[in-house]
Design an enzyme around this catalytic site. Structure first.
Site, PDB file in Angstrom:
ATOM      1  N   LYS A 123      42.271  45.231  36.136  1.00  0.00           N
ATOM      2  CA  LYS A 123      42.602  45.691  37.488  1.00  0.00           C
ATOM      3  C   LYS A 123      42.938  47.172  37.513  1.00  0.00           C
ATOM      4  CE  LYS A 123      44.204  41.530  39.836  1.00  0.00           C
ATOM      5  NZ  LYS A 123      45.357  40.819  40.398  1.00  0.00           N
ATOM      6  N   LYS A 207      32.099  36.170  38.629  1.00  0.00           N
ATOM      7  CA  LYS A 207      32.794  35.109  39.359  1.00  0.00           C
ATOM      8  C   LYS A 207      32.576  35.254  40.863  1.00  0.00           C
ATOM      9  CE  LYS A 207      37.160  33.778  39.094  1.00  0.00           C
ATOM     10  NZ  LYS A 207      38.590  33.637  38.750  1.00  0.00           N
ATOM     11  N   LYS A 210      36.190  37.097  46.613  1.00  0.00           N
ATOM     12  CA  LYS A 210      36.305  37.570  47.992  1.00  0.00           C
ATOM     13  C   LYS A 210      36.147  39.076  48.062  1.00  0.00           C
ATOM     14  CE  LYS A 210      41.154  38.631  48.405  1.00  0.00           C
ATOM     15  NZ  LYS A 210      41.180  39.139  47.056  1.00  0.00           N
TER      16      LYS A 210
END
Ligand code: TRP
Length: 345
Positions: A123, A207, A210
């Protein structure tokens, strides 16, 4: 059915899991998490499902939307079939002991343990210095979530395995440092099962997410039958027919993903799906897949809409859940306070 949570731990089995409050829940969230939450209600006495809004602010403030997103995720739990009478459904920030235990655990966890966390590294990328301390500390709060209830089993995605290992290390070190063998269980991840990893419809190595800029990569829980059909039709495949057996899925990540989705949604094995569709082309398979998806998701979307239209009713459920969660958490936190040696009049 399960591994012993800790040789010394003698308490009851308990399930805990959480999802961050985000809008735009998708099929990966449903098959990877929600469906499992529902199934575990029949296998464990006590299941606790939390909407982790404290975790959400690690990525930045969102004061106007956060509560609405928390309600939306809670609505998705319920719409998927989590029963708020059997299970405890609540929002993390409503039980203040989560933050309190996280502080104690901050003083248990070592910098080196957290520096190894791959999710933070992914991240933060090259910008670790500019990330919030909270984002770095995220897995410690997660450990507090779980251990505040002495949860023994934690349904999570594959990507959370390392965070669960950290929770176990924290539990173990607390038990050692405070001379409290078996005080905290060593929680086990529950990862197996179909739908553990649902991939993007356009790229079988990523993956379903969203945050992918293209909406064609995912099926949203609120997509209607037409949107589902369009997205499934555009899903990446290859020119060959579906294989007759599992071995034939090797090296065909996108095909494997679609077959896995069909299997998970219809509660069939991959072999069953290949028995039916092996040798057939995607012209036959894709409409069939879109159909099972639409049938599965339509009632969930309808129930989410119904729940979201009545926030007061949803709040009453969450309030009740917070009260029941706190009734478990408070005595455990009191015992932690006592063991740590905090002042008490
Ligand atoms: N980190 C989890 C995720 O991103 C969410 C989470 C927070 C969680 N606290 C938890 C999951 C406790 C399980 C148990 O998916």
């Amino acid at each position: 059915m399960t591994d012993a949570p800790s040789p010394a731990y003698k308490g009851p089995e308990r399930v805990f899991s959480g999802m961050q409050p985000t809008n735009g829940l998708h099929l990966g969230n449903y098959l990877g998490a929600l469906q499992k939450f529902v199934a575990l209600q029949g296998k464990f006495q006590e299941c606790i499902y939390c909407v982790v809004d404290l975790h959400a602010i690690t990525a930045g403030p969102d004061p106007k939307e956060l509560a609405a997103k928390s309600r939306e995720v809670a609505a998705a739990y319920l719409a998927a079939g989590v029963d708020p009478k059997r299970s405890i459904v609540f929002v993390q920030s409503a039980v203040r002991e989560h933050s309190e235990l996280a502080w104690v655990f901050n003083c248990i966890a070592r910098m080196g343990w957290l520096e190894r966390m791959t999710q933070f590294k992914d991240k933060a990328g090259k910008h670790a210095e500019r990330m919030s301390v909270g984002l770095f500390d995220y897995p410690v709060l997660q450990a507090a979530d779980i251990l505040l209830y002495k949860a023994t089993h934690v349904p999570v995605g594959e990507d959370q395995k390392q965070h669960l290992e950290l929770s176990r290390d924290i539990a173990q070190k607390f038990n050692n440092d405070y001379d409290a063998p078996g005080f905290f269980p060593l929680p086990e991840p529950l990862i197996q099962g179909p739908g553990a990893r649902i991939m993007s419809l356009r790229d079988g190595s990523k993956k379903m997410s969203k945050s992918d800029p293209s909406d064609l990569t995912r099926i949203n829980l609120t997509d209607d039958a037409d949107a589902i059909l369009q997205k499934v039709k555009k899903a990446t495949t290859d020119p060959n027919p579906l294989p007759e057996s599992k071995a034939g899925l090797a090296g065909r990540a996108e095909v494997e993903n679609l077959v896995g989705i069909y299997a998970a949604v219809s509660e069939l094995s991959v072999e069953d799906v290949l028995n039916e569709f092996g040798g057939k082309g995607f012209g036959a398979f894709k409409p069939a897949l879109a159909e099972v998806l639409a049938v599965k998701l339509a009632p969930i979307a309808a129930e989410m809409r119904r729940l979201n239209a009545d926030p007061a009713a949803l709040d009453a459920i969450l309030q009740d859940g917070a009260g029941r969660a706190r009734a478990i958490a408070a005595p455990i936190m009191d015992e932690v306070r006592e063991r740590v040696g905090f002042w008490r009049a």
